[in-house]
Design a protein around this motif. Structure first.
Motif, PDB file in Angstrom:
ATOM      1  N   ILE A   5     -12.530 -17.022   8.952  1.00 20.49           N
ATOM      2  CA  ILE A   5     -12.878 -15.628   9.239  1.00 20.49           C
ATOM      3  C   ILE A   5     -12.150 -14.690   8.281  1.00 20.49           C
ATOM      4  CG2 ILE A   5     -12.735 -13.783  10.985  1.00 20.49           C
ATOM      5  CD1 ILE A   5     -13.068 -15.929  13.138  1.00 20.49           C
ATOM      6  N   ILE A   6     -12.904 -13.735   7.735  1.00 24.66           N
ATOM      7  CA  ILE A   6     -12.302 -12.683   6.903  1.00 24.66           C
ATOM      8  C   ILE A   6     -12.155 -11.426   7.756  1.00 24.66           C
ATOM      9  CG2 ILE A   6     -12.807 -11.013   5.056  1.00 24.66           C
ATOM     10  CD1 ILE A   6     -13.889 -13.281   3.369  1.00 24.66           C
ATOM     11  N   ILE A  33      -8.354 -21.997  13.381  1.00 22.88           N
ATOM     12  CA  ILE A  33      -9.068 -20.954  12.620  1.00 22.88           C
ATOM     13  C   ILE A  33      -8.284 -20.556  11.376  1.00 22.88           C
ATOM     14  CG2 ILE A  33      -9.726 -18.493  12.668  1.00 22.88           C
ATOM     15  CD1 ILE A  33     -10.567 -18.865  15.538  1.00 22.88           C
ATOM     16  N   GLU A  34      -9.007 -20.435  10.238  1.00 23.12           N
ATOM     17  CA  GLU A  34      -8.386 -19.934   9.009  1.00 23.12           C
ATOM     18  C   GLU A  34      -8.748 -18.462   8.869  1.00 23.12           C
ATOM     19  OE1 GLU A  34      -8.453 -21.954   5.114  1.00 23.12           O
ATOM     20  OE2 GLU A  34      -9.397 -23.594   6.227  1.00 23.12           O
ATOM     21  N   VAL A  86     -15.625  -9.171  -4.173  1.00 23.37           N
ATOM     22  CA  VAL A  86     -15.976  -9.688  -2.844  1.00 23.37           C
ATOM     23  C   VAL A  86     -16.790 -10.978  -2.991  1.00 23.37           C
ATOM     24  CG1 VAL A  86     -17.393  -9.252  -0.792  1.00 23.37           C
ATOM     25  CG2 VAL A  86     -15.844  -7.481  -1.626  1.00 23.37           C
ATOM     26  N   ARG A  87     -17.753 -10.980  -3.917  1.00 23.19           N
ATOM     27  CA  ARG A  87     -18.591 -12.167  -4.106  1.00 23.19           C
ATOM     28  C   ARG A  87     -17.741 -13.382  -4.470  1.00 23.19           C
ATOM     29  NH1 ARG A  87     -23.443 -11.817  -8.342  1.00 23.19           N
ATOM     30  NH2 ARG A  87     -21.770 -12.174  -9.837  1.00 23.19           N
ATOM     31  N   ARG A  91     -17.214 -16.822  -2.323  1.00 20.04           N
ATOM     32  CA  ARG A  91     -17.518 -18.135  -2.912  1.00 20.04           C
ATOM     33  C   ARG A  91     -16.382 -19.121  -2.677  1.00 20.04           C
ATOM     34  NH1 ARG A  91     -20.241 -16.452  -8.563  1.00 20.04           N
ATOM     35  NH2 ARG A  91     -22.400 -16.324  -7.866  1.00 20.04           N
ATOM     36  N   SER A  92     -15.152 -18.653  -2.864  1.00 18.26           N
ATOM     37  CA  SER A  92     -14.026 -19.593  -2.735  1.00 18.26           C
ATOM     38  C   SER A  92     -13.630 -19.825  -1.277  1.00 18.26           C
ATOM     39  CB  SER A  92     -12.834 -19.137  -3.575  1.00 18.26           C
ATOM     40  OG  SER A  92     -12.396 -17.882  -3.137  1.00 18.26           O
ATOM     41  N   PHE A  93     -13.723 -18.798  -0.427  1.00 20.10           N
ATOM     42  CA  PHE A  93     -13.251 -18.950   0.972  1.00 20.10           C
ATOM     43  C   PHE A  93     -14.358 -19.421   1.914  1.00 20.10           C
ATOM     44  CE2 PHE A  93     -11.918 -17.128   5.172  1.00 20.10           C
ATOM     45  CZ  PHE A  93     -10.718 -17.826   5.303  1.00 20.10           C
TER      46      PHE A  93
END
Length: 365
Positions: A5-6, A33-34, A86-87, A91-93
């Motif tokens: 989750i961001i 949860i990360e 943000v993109r 992509r990484s997270f």
């Protein structure tokens, strides 16, 4: 698979502290949860979020400058740049959901999530919704609100009224008044006035305390004064050699300040209001007049109408704050009445309610 989750947003303590409270509640509900925070470079969250034990990525973004239109010329470029940032973060997270708490950085993050069909949740703490939240609310999965009556800003079917998450250190504190005053090297015989202008300080409130400091101390009150960085040096010089005063630009352990306080003078940001309801303190609000859509006045008036607070306009505050505080300090019956009325508005488990609603939605997918 553990969920990712961001949480996006920040700018002031009013956005950061509830965001951290939600993050903690999510981790408590499911420790696997990360969580990754996304904030604006150079803003308060870049320091406060790591202190709370979470990773944060910074965006090169700024908000719309209401006072100087010339300063907005680079805004479109910053916005475009932030979308690329943000993109790359997504992509990484690879988040399963995003939560926006308000502040510059929440807009590009939630907008991107919505364009990709990733569940997006909003927490709107104020009784007057921010412009970017109103735009984002149309496509949000759930909009959590601090107060009721928010249908004029968000689709009715998306609203969930939860109240505002209060830092657990404040909501679950066991600090006594004695421990509170001792923490600030004050005595427990005198009534304590706590003055806070929000995490960034408040010029008008500071100037009023500065001008009438001798009257305040002469009336037998002692003072805990959070000035914010811009006024700190001036305040330090003003109180030099005076007993019964503690002054600093920031109070890190607010639970001690609230425990020590008999009366509070504060701005009326949504989180300050939520905290004061939980700690049940008689308060004199001085709403920040330049807040978007004057929402601080709206926040304060909700309590004033319920006999739970007093309010003075910023334009009249210079010579009114101190006399009003002295008068309230002498009126025990009024203090008790205000405590009772403000306590009735307290919400202590908003973070838990929000975390559970998010996880329920994600687990149902």
């Amino acid at each position: 698979m553990s969920k990712k989750i961001i949480i996006a947003g920040g700018g002031t303590g009013g956005h950061i502290f509830p965001a951290v409270a939600i993050a903690n509640a999510l981790k408590k509900a499911d420790s696997s949860i990360e969580i990754l925070f996304v904030g604006a470079r150079g803003k308060m969250e870049m320091e406060k979020v790591p202190q709370a034990g979470y990773k944060i990525e910074g965006l090169d973004i700024a908000g719309f400058n209401r006072s100087s239109l010339l300063k907005n010329t680079s805004l479109p470029f910053k916005l475009i740049k932030s979308f690329f940032q943000v993109r790359s973060i997504f992509r990484s997270f690879q988040p399963d959901a995003v939560i926006g708490v308000g502040g510059y950085s929440s807009f590009p993050v939630l907008r991107f999530a919505q364009s990709k069909g990733i569940p997006s949740f909003i927490h709107e703490s104020n009784s007057f919704a921010g412009k970017s939240n109103i735009l984002l609310g149309k496509k949000a999965t759930i909009v959590f609100t601090g107060t009721d009556g928010m249908e004029k800003f968000f689709p009715r079917e998306k609203i969930m009224v939860t109240g505002n998450p209060v830092r657990s250190g404040i909501a679950q504190t066991s600090v006594t008044r004695e421990q509170g005053v001792e923490h600030f090297s004050l005595g427990d015989q005198k009534k304590t006035l706590l003055v806070v202008g929000g995490s960034l300080g408040a010029k008008t409130i500071n100037e009023a305390i500065d001008k009438h400091l001798d009257e305040l101390l002469g009336a037998g009150l002692q003072l805990i004064w959070q000035t914010g960085k811009p006024y700190a040096a001036k305040a330090e010089a003003r109180v030099a050699g005076k007993a019964d005063v503690w002054v600093n630009d920031f109070i890190t352990q607010m639970e001690y300040a609230y425990a020590a306080a008999d009366i509070v003078v504060a701005r009326a940001g949504a989180m300050t209001v939520a905290e004061l309801c939980v700690v049940k303190k008689p308060v004199l609000f001085v709403p920040f007049p330049y807040a978007a859509e004057d929402h601080q006045t709206v926040n304060a008036r909700q309590l004033v109408n319920k006999g739970a607070a007093l309010m003075v306009k910023d334009s009249e505050a210079l010579d009114q704050i101190v006399p009003m505080a002295i008068e309230l300090a002498a009126d025990e019956a009024r203090q008790e009445e205000m405590k009772k009325n403000i306590a009735a508005l307290a919400v202590t488990n908003a973070d838990k309610i929000i975390a559970e609603a998010i996880l329920k939605k994600l687990n149902a997918q």
